[in-house]
Design an enzyme around this catalytic site. Sequence first.
Site, PDB file in Angstrom:
ATOM      1  CG  ASP A 191      84.362  91.658 -19.741  1.00  0.00           C
ATOM      2  OD1 ASP A 191      85.539  92.284 -19.567  1.00  0.00           O
ATOM      3  OD2 ASP A 191      83.610  91.927 -19.121  1.00  0.00           O
TER       4      ASP A 191
ATOM      5  CG  HIS B 241      90.562  85.779 -19.681  1.00  0.00           C
ATOM      6  ND1 HIS B 241      90.034  84.568 -19.703  1.00  0.00           N
ATOM      7  CD2 HIS B 241      89.659  86.772 -19.573  1.00  0.00           C
ATOM      8  CE1 HIS B 241      88.864  84.701 -19.491  1.00  0.00           C
ATOM      9  NE2 HIS B 241      88.384  85.849 -19.307  1.00  0.00           N
TER      10      HIS B 241
ATOM     11  CD  GLU C  10      89.624  89.826 -17.998  1.00  0.00           C
ATOM     12  OE1 GLU C  10      89.437  89.184 -17.090  1.00  0.00           O
ATOM     13  OE2 GLU C  10      88.712  90.511 -18.620  1.00  0.00           O
TER      14      GLU C  10
ATOM     15  CG  ASP D 263     101.081  83.428 -22.245  1.00  0.00           C
ATOM     16  OD1 ASP D 263      99.823  84.113 -22.294  1.00  0.00           O
ATOM     17  OD2 ASP D 263     101.873  83.289 -23.126  1.00  0.00           O
TER      18      ASP D 263
HETATM   19  O1  9MR Z   1      90.300  94.928 -12.199  1.00  0.00           O
HETATM   20  C1  9MR Z   1      89.326  94.345 -11.345  1.00  0.00           C
HETATM   21  C2  9MR Z   1      89.995  93.994  -9.994  1.00  0.00           C
HETATM   22  O2  9MR Z   1      90.333  94.786  -9.287  1.00  0.00           O
HETATM   23  C3  9MR Z   1      89.065  92.943  -9.186  1.00  0.00           C
HETATM   24  O3  9MR Z   1      89.672  92.328  -8.143  1.00  0.00           O
HETATM   25  C4  9MR Z   1      88.437  91.938 -10.104  1.00  0.00           C
HETATM   26  C5  9MR Z   1      87.218  90.878  -9.419  1.00  0.00           C
HETATM   27  O4  9MR Z   1      85.999  91.784  -9.038  1.00  0.00           O
HETATM   28  O5  9MR Z   1      87.704  92.534 -11.084  1.00  0.00           O
HETATM   29  C6  9MR Z   1      88.519  93.267 -12.077  1.00  0.00           C
HETATM   30  O6  9MR Z   1      88.055  93.785 -13.139  1.00  0.00           O
HETATM   31  C7  9MR Z   1      87.318  92.865 -14.270  1.00  0.00           C
HETATM   32  C8  9MR Z   1      86.123  93.494 -14.338  1.00  0.00           C
HETATM   33  O7  9MR Z   1      85.386  92.945 -13.323  1.00  0.00           O
HETATM   34  C9  9MR Z   1      85.348  92.760 -15.437  1.00  0.00           C
HETATM   35  N1  9MR Z   1      86.179  92.830 -16.683  1.00  0.00           N
HETATM   36  C10 9MR Z   1      87.457  92.429 -16.454  1.00  0.00           C
HETATM   37  C11 9MR Z   1      88.106  93.190 -15.187  1.00  0.00           C
HETATM   38  C12 9MR Z   1      89.501  92.821 -15.412  1.00  0.00           C
HETATM   39  O8  9MR Z   1      89.731  91.422 -14.867  1.00  0.00           O
END
Ligand code: 9MR
Length: 541
Positions: A157, A461, A519, A510
């Site tokens: 994102d 992602h 991601e 994948d």
């Molecule tokens: O890395 C984060 C993980 O520890 C959490 O469990 C998850 C859900 O809250 O979010 C991950 O971080 C994401 C972030 O909130 C938004 N950008 C993408 C990140 C990776 O998925």
Amino acid sequence: ATAATAATAYINQVGYRTSDPKEFALTEGSGDIEIVDAAGQTVLKVTPKAASYWNPGAVNVQLVDISELKTPGTYSIKQGDQVLRSDLKIADKVFEDVTKASLKWYYYQRASMALEETYAGLWKRDAGHMNATVDLHKSTGASGTIQSSKGWYDAGDYGRYIVNSGITTFTLLSLYEHFPDYFKTLKWNIPAEGTLPDLLAEIKYNLDWMLTMQAADGMVYHKLSTLQFPGDVMPNKDTEKLYVIGKGTAATLDFAGVMAAAYRVFKPFDATYATQCLEAAKKAYAWALQNPKVAFYNPMDVATGSYSDGEFSDEFAFAGMELFISTGDASYKPTIDENKTSIVPAWPEMYGLALYEAATHATEVGADAEKAKSMLLGYANEFAYQASSGFGVVMANEDFVWGSNAVAGNQGVFLLHAYYITGEQKYYEAAKKVIDYLLGKNPLDMSFLTGFGTKSPMLPHHRPSTADKITEPIPGMLVGGPQPGGEDIGTKSWECKDYKTGVPATSYIDNRCSYATNEVAINWNAPLAYIAGALEALNAG
Ligand code: 9MR
């Protein structure tokens, strides 16, 4: 005769350094292993060793020690008449390209500038998020606008989040601080920033953004993002309004620790900038002392990354330790708490970073340095033991969380610190096995780094890699990796079909849909870049 099913050999698909200990994993099957060179000569015969059952993969494997293979080349692995694979590589500086690519990825994540073809090649793109005048969301407790630009997009994102920038930027700063000679000259074709080494030029791009996120009273805003996640569009097509959102103790302390460390690293190159970082760190820390319990949670109208944390003793220890090391002022020095258990660093768990610093600055820190060392070595001994079984990796069932590959990576960085403290080879070896795991020696038989290895993620992602219509994803990105949570599995068409296997280490897909396993994120690349860079720097002439 009946044709036996061939065993599977799980190797580091990028390769092994000539001088390193080397091992690969093998499914059950009997018979010696032969390593055959390009001319068809058998150069090594090894009897596989049984290894203990590996819980996260629910599998028994054998381990094959090929440390004696020291001649650079590409080899085949044979068992009896069967060729198990032909992509085993031995080379002198196998992790140098991994280091460069995993660090170059931060350039591809830059907000507020176009990526030009001379640097970005196929992945050139227009600038995104160019509006530097940003409204303060009401969750900041203030109104009006601030000027904020630059920095790295967090992940797939386009949010920019201070908490996650904290651990990421610190990990990269410490990579430079630990290996200045190696990184002074290593280059990977990014735009020059004065005479700064590439690693520092890249880090500065994010520090500059972080500095914009500090208010006049020292407090640091939590994040800069749109209210909702954008669709699968290129950065310049994400034109929803940006806001500066939230504030809190975690963001402010993470900022303080990073800026204090940046002071030390940038001082030899740019004393003015270094001082600006240190002053910002002091102001942030002072605000946190006055506001020690301000937790951030997403407001009702905001759905972007939350990076919420309600416990700040670890952030206080991290920021205090960095300020103490940088200033020598004992009033910053945190007391080491021997009861802390979550000491492998992660974005909500910063205590381990304070331990790293305490253990490696024994003279300045005094008696507490010994406490820090024994805490680190207690875990590291356990890790080194675990790394001698199963897939040769430390990971246990509970480590398979969202971003499991970063858990593995941070265990590797942890082990390297145990190596720095003691000089004992077993820690180096266990850290090296982490990178073997990430680059292919795992039950999915794949490298988790885009563009590297025989089989690697093609559909991460990652909005730019989705929207650019280029088949190859941007190289040098570490995907989050397997984990059994399945948070992205659902009924809507853009959510994932069920990919869970009932086994933590193989619950992965994948596919673009899988933000919970496929991601990419800045805090996941950093430990991989650290391990790859450290392994090369430690062996450099
Ligand atoms: O890395 C984060 C993980 O520890 C959490 O469990 C998850 C859900 O809250 O979010 C991950 O971080 C994401 C972030 O909130 C938004 N950008 C993408 C990140 C990776 O998925």
